[in-house]
Design an enzyme around this catalytic site. Sequence first.
Site, PDB file in Angstrom:
ATOM      1  N   ASP A  52      61.891   9.677  74.475  1.00  0.00           N
ATOM      2  CA  ASP A  52      63.058   8.809  74.345  1.00  0.00           C
ATOM      3  C   ASP A  52      62.587   7.595  73.536  1.00  0.00           C
ATOM      4  OD1 ASP A  52      65.542   7.576  76.765  1.00  0.00           O
ATOM      5  OD2 ASP A  52      65.374   7.374  74.590  1.00  0.00           O
ATOM      6  N   CYS A  62      62.343  33.269  95.872  1.00  0.00           N
ATOM      7  CA  CYS A  62      61.798  32.356  94.860  1.00  0.00           C
ATOM      8  C   CYS A  62      60.296  32.591  94.737  1.00  0.00           C
ATOM      9  CB  CYS A  62      62.079  30.915  95.255  1.00  0.00           C
ATOM     10  SG  CYS A  62      61.355  29.716  94.115  1.00  0.00           S
ATOM     11  N   CYS A 116      58.040  30.479  93.556  1.00  0.00           N
ATOM     12  CA  CYS A 116      57.222  29.265  93.482  1.00  0.00           C
ATOM     13  C   CYS A 116      56.282  29.222  94.694  1.00  0.00           C
ATOM     14  CB  CYS A 116      58.121  28.032  93.448  1.00  0.00           C
ATOM     15  SG  CYS A 116      58.569  27.383  95.057  1.00  0.00           S
ATOM     16  N   ASP A 132      67.843  16.619  79.936  1.00  0.00           N
ATOM     17  CA  ASP A 132      66.691  16.077  80.664  1.00  0.00           C
ATOM     18  C   ASP A 132      67.235  15.318  81.866  1.00  0.00           C
ATOM     19  OD1 ASP A 132      67.320  13.405  78.985  1.00  0.00           O
ATOM     20  OD2 ASP A 132      66.036  12.908  80.709  1.00  0.00           O
ATOM     21  N   HIS A 154      59.145  23.577  93.454  1.00  0.00           N
ATOM     22  CA  HIS A 154      60.305  24.445  93.730  1.00  0.00           C
ATOM     23  C   HIS A 154      61.520  24.010  92.893  1.00  0.00           C
ATOM     24  CE1 HIS A 154      63.393  26.794  95.651  1.00  0.00           C
ATOM     25  NE2 HIS A 154      64.097  25.668  95.733  1.00  0.00           N
ATOM     26  N   CYS A 209      57.797  28.547  98.200  1.00  0.00           N
ATOM     27  CA  CYS A 209      58.554  29.628  98.839  1.00  0.00           C
ATOM     28  C   CYS A 209      57.681  30.822  99.161  1.00  0.00           C
ATOM     29  CB  CYS A 209      59.702  30.052  97.938  1.00  0.00           C
ATOM     30  SG  CYS A 209      60.887  28.728  97.697  1.00  0.00           S
TER      31      CYS A 209
HETATM   32  O1  LIG Z   1      72.494   6.566  75.256  1.00  0.00           O
HETATM   33  C1  LIG Z   1      71.293   6.802  75.531  1.00  0.00           C
HETATM   34  N1  LIG Z   1      70.318   6.533  74.617  1.00  0.00           N
HETATM   35  C2  LIG Z   1      69.024   6.734  74.906  1.00  0.00           C
HETATM   36  N2  LIG Z   1      68.592   7.257  76.113  1.00  0.00           N
HETATM   37  C3  LIG Z   1      69.512   7.521  77.081  1.00  0.00           C
HETATM   38  C4  LIG Z   1      69.075   7.980  78.333  1.00  0.00           C
HETATM   39  C5  LIG Z   1      70.025   8.235  79.319  1.00  0.00           C
HETATM   40  N3  LIG Z   1      69.897   8.630  80.630  1.00  0.00           N
HETATM   41  C6  LIG Z   1      71.172   8.655  81.109  1.00  0.00           C
HETATM   42  N4  LIG Z   1      71.497   8.939  82.393  1.00  0.00           N
HETATM   43  C7  LIG Z   1      70.462   9.085  83.385  1.00  0.00           C
HETATM   44  C8  LIG Z   1      71.154   9.309  84.697  1.00  0.00           C
HETATM   45  N5  LIG Z   1      70.146   9.549  85.727  1.00  0.00           N
HETATM   46  C9  LIG Z   1      70.757  10.379  86.765  1.00  0.00           C
HETATM   47  C10 LIG Z   1      69.793  10.655  87.895  1.00  0.00           C
HETATM   48  C11 LIG Z   1      69.211   9.373  88.463  1.00  0.00           C
HETATM   49  C12 LIG Z   1      68.629   8.482  87.382  1.00  0.00           C
HETATM   50  C13 LIG Z   1      69.614   8.251  86.247  1.00  0.00           C
HETATM   51  N6  LIG Z   1      72.097   8.328  80.198  1.00  0.00           N
HETATM   52  C14 LIG Z   1      71.405   8.050  79.056  1.00  0.00           C
HETATM   53  C15 LIG Z   1      71.851   7.593  77.815  1.00  0.00           C
HETATM   54  C16 LIG Z   1      70.895   7.329  76.824  1.00  0.00           C
HETATM   55 ZN   LIG Z   2      60.776  28.046  95.532  1.00  0.00          ZN
END
Ligand SMILES: O=c1nc[nH]c2cc3[nH]c(NCCN4CCCCC4)nc3cc12
Ligand SMILES: [Zn+2]
Length: 371
Positions: free
Chosen positions: A102, A314, A316, A276, A345, A319
């Site tokens: 990123d 599973c 892994c 991701d 897992h 499991c």
């Molecule tokens: O607009 C983005 N530009 C660069 N990197 C990014 C990373 C991002 N990660 C997310 N969301 C992450 C949500 N996540 C969900 C589980 C808990 C931690 C946060 N939106 C994003 C937008 C962007």
């Molecule tokens: Zn498993």
Amino acid sequence: EVSITKFPADERKIIAKAHDKYKKARAGIINTRHGQIHTPAFMPVGTKGTVKAMLPESVQTTGADIILGNTYHLMLQPGAKRVFKLGGLHKFMNWSKPLLTDSGGFQVMSLSKLRKITEEGVIFNSHIDGSKFMLSPESSTEIQYLLGSTITMAFDECTPYPSTYEQAKSSMELTSRWAKRSRKAFYSRDGYGQFGIIQGSIYNDLRLKSALDLIELDFEGYAIGGLAVGEGQELMFKVLDYAPDLLPINKPRYLMGVGKPADIIGAVQRGIDMFDCVIPTRSGRNGQAFTKYGVVNIRNSKYKEDNTPLEEDCLCPACKNYTKAYLHYLVKVKEILGAMLMTWHNLMYFQKLMLRIREYIAQGKDFDFIS
Ligand SMILES: O=c1nc[nH]c2cc3[nH]c(NCCN4CCCCC4)nc3cc12
Ligand SMILES: [Zn+2]
């Protein structure tokens, strides 16, 4: 609700194209200098040069083709120049397959104290020791080069949600100017690529303008940014009902930060290829296991004498060789092995989900009920 802006007739057909379920889902292969990526793909998050609680060879056994690293964390510690001197991130962390990094903007906004956004870039104080840093399109691109990333992300501004139309417009325009500078700073080599990130929040005309600006820069792939930032699944899907169609059909589309299995399935149906998310690793360490029976909160006392595996079929280690009772115990007493087994897992579960989605698409089958 998504504000619908009147388009000149010829552009309207892009947005209004009937949302034909499954028709937009596609399975493919991205060829890179560090190997192939089978899409739709899920990238485990390895923020600080490690997928937490996993050996890289264990990550490989789950079926992951590519993992994500974060520029923000690695530039602060151990430092991009040091990683470069030590042979690059692949060698440093013993991961020879593709790496996507990123570009750091998102982490700066969510982690660093005190920061200032200027046209030049973002000036911030490290959340570790308060020392001052600057991330710009040029420095972010250079840092990712020093790390040796297979896929470099353009330096963008993730527009917060909610944003007014005006806020989203000026934020998107900044991202377009930064994308141009990121593209110029990119050292292009065979088998390496740079992805642009489109913004525009929930406003379809801004999303279109962002896509047009970035398509001009001819990136090797495109990410849809500014989502999974609190808008909720319904609104995210509303944007995904049209945004992927604004991007070149022959290039990878990456939805950043997503997500839970149901989010991934819905996004694949709308044309997304790459994902991701920290959910499988972070929730694994917190005692949540994803299974075909739903999410199992292993800390629940009902598992303390449950002598059965999380999932009987599973493959892994958790499991194959252990019981829910043992996992319950390990997580309760905060033993490191608990984090390892739960993470392993969950990563296996997410990769199995992606494998099944790829198979269903290849066979032209509907894949609604998988999760
Ligand atoms: O607009 C983005 N530009 C660069 N990197 C990014 C990373 C991002 N990660 C997310 N969301 C992450 C949500 N996540 C969900 C589980 C808990 C931690 C946060 N939106 C994003 C937008 C962007
Ligand atoms: Zn498993």
